[in-house]
Design a protein around this motif. Structure first.
Motif, PDB file in Angstrom:
ATOM      1  N   ARG A 105       0.845  -1.195   0.000  1.00 31.74           N
ATOM      2  CA  ARG A 105       0.000   0.000   0.000  1.00 31.74           C
ATOM      3  C   ARG A 105       0.880   1.244   0.000  1.00 31.74           C
ATOM      4  O   ARG A 105       1.736   1.412   0.868  1.00 31.74           O
ATOM      5  CB  ARG A 105      -0.900   0.008   1.234  1.00 31.74           C
ATOM      6  CG  ARG A 105      -1.977   1.100   1.204  1.00 31.74           C
ATOM      7  CD  ARG A 105      -2.960   0.891   2.322  1.00 31.74           C
ATOM      8  NE  ARG A 105      -4.112   1.777   2.194  1.00 31.74           N
ATOM      9  CZ  ARG A 105      -4.435   2.724   3.064  1.00 31.74           C
ATOM     10  NH1 ARG A 105      -3.682   2.921   4.125  1.00 31.74           N
ATOM     11  NH2 ARG A 105      -5.511   3.455   2.888  1.00 31.74           N
TER      12      ARG A 105
ATOM     13  N   HIS B  73      -7.296   5.051  -0.227  1.00 35.04           N
ATOM     14  CA  HIS B  73      -6.457   4.282  -1.154  1.00 35.04           C
ATOM     15  C   HIS B  73      -4.973   4.261  -0.763  1.00 35.04           C
ATOM     16  O   HIS B  73      -4.215   3.468  -1.324  1.00 35.04           O
ATOM     17  CB  HIS B  73      -6.582   4.867  -2.566  1.00 35.04           C
ATOM     18  CG  HIS B  73      -7.989   4.933  -3.063  1.00 35.04           C
ATOM     19  ND1 HIS B  73      -8.641   3.842  -3.597  1.00 35.04           N
ATOM     20  CD2 HIS B  73      -8.881   5.960  -3.096  1.00 35.04           C
ATOM     21  CE1 HIS B  73      -9.872   4.182  -3.944  1.00 35.04           C
ATOM     22  NE2 HIS B  73     -10.047   5.457  -3.661  1.00 35.04           N
ATOM     23  N   THR B  74      -4.575   5.125   0.143  1.00 37.66           N
ATOM     24  CA  THR B  74      -3.164   5.240   0.527  1.00 37.66           C
ATOM     25  C   THR B  74      -3.053   5.474   2.024  1.00 37.66           C
ATOM     26  O   THR B  74      -4.044   5.795   2.694  1.00 37.66           O
ATOM     27  CB  THR B  74      -2.486   6.434  -0.187  1.00 37.66           C
ATOM     28  OG1 THR B  74      -3.035   7.664   0.328  1.00 37.66           O
ATOM     29  CG2 THR B  74      -2.683   6.379  -1.699  1.00 37.66           C
ATOM     30  N   CYS B  75      -1.854   5.313   2.530  1.00 43.07           N
ATOM     31  CA  CYS B  75      -1.555   5.772   3.896  1.00 43.07           C
ATOM     32  C   CYS B  75      -1.303   7.267   3.796  1.00 43.07           C
ATOM     33  O   CYS B  75      -0.224   7.698   3.393  1.00 43.07           O
ATOM     34  CB  CYS B  75      -0.334   5.036   4.438  1.00 43.07           C
ATOM     35  SG  CYS B  75       0.170   5.573   6.104  1.00 43.07           S
TER      36      CYS B  75
ATOM     37  N   CYS C   7       6.055   2.257   4.367  1.00 39.02           N
ATOM     38  CA  CYS C   7       5.703   2.466   2.961  1.00 39.02           C
ATOM     39  C   CYS C   7       6.951   2.421   2.088  1.00 39.02           C
ATOM     40  O   CYS C   7       8.029   2.843   2.506  1.00 39.02           O
ATOM     41  CB  CYS C   7       4.985   3.802   2.782  1.00 39.02           C
ATOM     42  SG  CYS C   7       3.361   3.871   3.578  1.00 39.02           S
TER      43      CYS C   7
ATOM     44  N   GLN D 260      -3.407   4.150  -8.387  1.00 40.10           N
ATOM     45  CA  GLN D 260      -3.058   2.740  -8.484  1.00 40.10           C
ATOM     46  C   GLN D 260      -1.913   2.491  -9.460  1.00 40.10           C
ATOM     47  O   GLN D 260      -1.019   1.683  -9.193  1.00 40.10           O
ATOM     48  CB  GLN D 260      -4.287   1.933  -8.914  1.00 40.10           C
ATOM     49  CG  GLN D 260      -5.407   1.931  -7.899  1.00 40.10           C
ATOM     50  CD  GLN D 260      -6.668   1.245  -8.398  1.00 40.10           C
ATOM     51  OE1 GLN D 260      -6.812   0.994  -9.599  1.00 40.10           O
ATOM     52  NE2 GLN D 260      -7.576   0.931  -7.484  1.00 40.10           N
TER      53      GLN D 260
END
Length: 296
Positions: free
Chosen positions: A9, A33-35, A82, A100
């Motif tokens: 992610r 959708h993301t950290c 990440c 993405q």
């Protein structure tokens, strides 16, 4: 987009400065959708209502500049494990495909042995004629490569907003330079990344709506992106500072030396506040020659 590579992610960093409700909504979407890390450079603010609990919120309570804010966000993402960081201005509007595809492409290329520091989309600014080309440094002029087709483009510079940074190279290249504060922060980092042997890759088939510069002005029939007088101070000061550094390519230096007098002419022809624009640019030039960096 499926690449067959297990993609962790990704993280994202958004820098706030006097955000409105739309900025908060965009950050909340990123958190799905993301950290997502929001670094807030708004003075005297230590809380923003409406942010999703999943958003990591870092209030600086002062404007510490874009470089410091990005460094803070990236360091938090590294602690979170990440491997890639999508970087955004507060008004950036990435698509789901953008969020993405860029981390997936970066992971695929790195897994194949490519040394890539950063990948970036094409930028669509209708005010300036549509999709902007990617840039390579050449003596006295920038070579502009059209953002077209389905082949990646090697560039000498990618702007921060919308790009996806390979965090595996962060400790090699080093952080963004705090003392530059705002202008040329991304350019200076890209130069260091290339010197360390990494590629900067433009992805023309991924496009993000983004306003390159401030509100454009028309001068002698041409459209130029403009900024505030204070931004013109940083633009001139940091350009002079980088021109004096040995590791910065002469090809870029020569281009900036050609541009500077033209910029001053354009500022002098602005319909309002022309004296302030010229005055701040000249002040930046003087401070750059004196080696004064940091916040104005």
């Amino acid at each position: 987009m499926s690449t067959g590579i297990n993609v962790p992610r990704p993280g994202s960093v958004v820098v706030f400065y006097n955000p409105d409700a739309a900025c908060i909504e965009r950050a909340n979407r990123l958190a799905k959708h993301t950290c997502c890390v929001v670094v807030d450079n708004t003075p005297d603010v230590d809380r923003v209502e409406g942010l999703d609990p999943d958003v990591h919120y870092l209030p600086n309570r002062d404007n510490l500049g874009i470089a410091t804010a990005l460094n803070q966000g990236i360091e938090l993402l590294l602690r979170e494990g990440c491997r890639a960081a999508l970087l955004f201005d507060q008004d950036s509007e990435p698509t789901i495909e953008h969020l993405q595809a860029l981390p997936s492409l970066l992971a695929e290329w790195v897994a194949a042995g490519e040394r890539i520091a950063i990948v970036g989309p094409a930028y669509d600014d209708p005010r300036l004629g549509g999709v902007a080309p990617f840039v390579r440094f050449r003596p006295f002029v920038l070579a502009r490569v059209p953002a077209q087709g389905a082949c990646p483009v090697d560039a000498d510079f990618l702007i921060t907003s919308g790009s996806c940074l390979n965090l595996d190279c962060w400790n090699v290249v080093g952080p963004m330079e705090d003392d530059l504060f705002i202008d040329f922060v991304d350019l200076e980092w890209c130069i260091r990344a290339k010197r360390a042997g990494y590629r900067l890759v433009g992805v023309p088939w991924i496009t993000m709506a983004h306003e390159l510069g401030g509100e454009p002005v028309q001068v002698l029939g041409r459209t130029y992106p403009m900024h505030s007088p204070v931004r013109h101070y940083y633009l001139f000061r940091n350009a002079i500072a980088l021109i004096g550094r040995g590791y910065v390519p002469w090809s870029w230096k020569s281009t900036e030396l050609v541009k500077m007098p033209f910029r001053l002419v354009i500022y002098s022809m602005m319909p309002s506040a022309r004296r302030m624009h010229v005055s701040m640019a000249l002040r930046g030039l003087r401070d750059g020659l004196r080696g004064r960096l940091g916040r104005l």
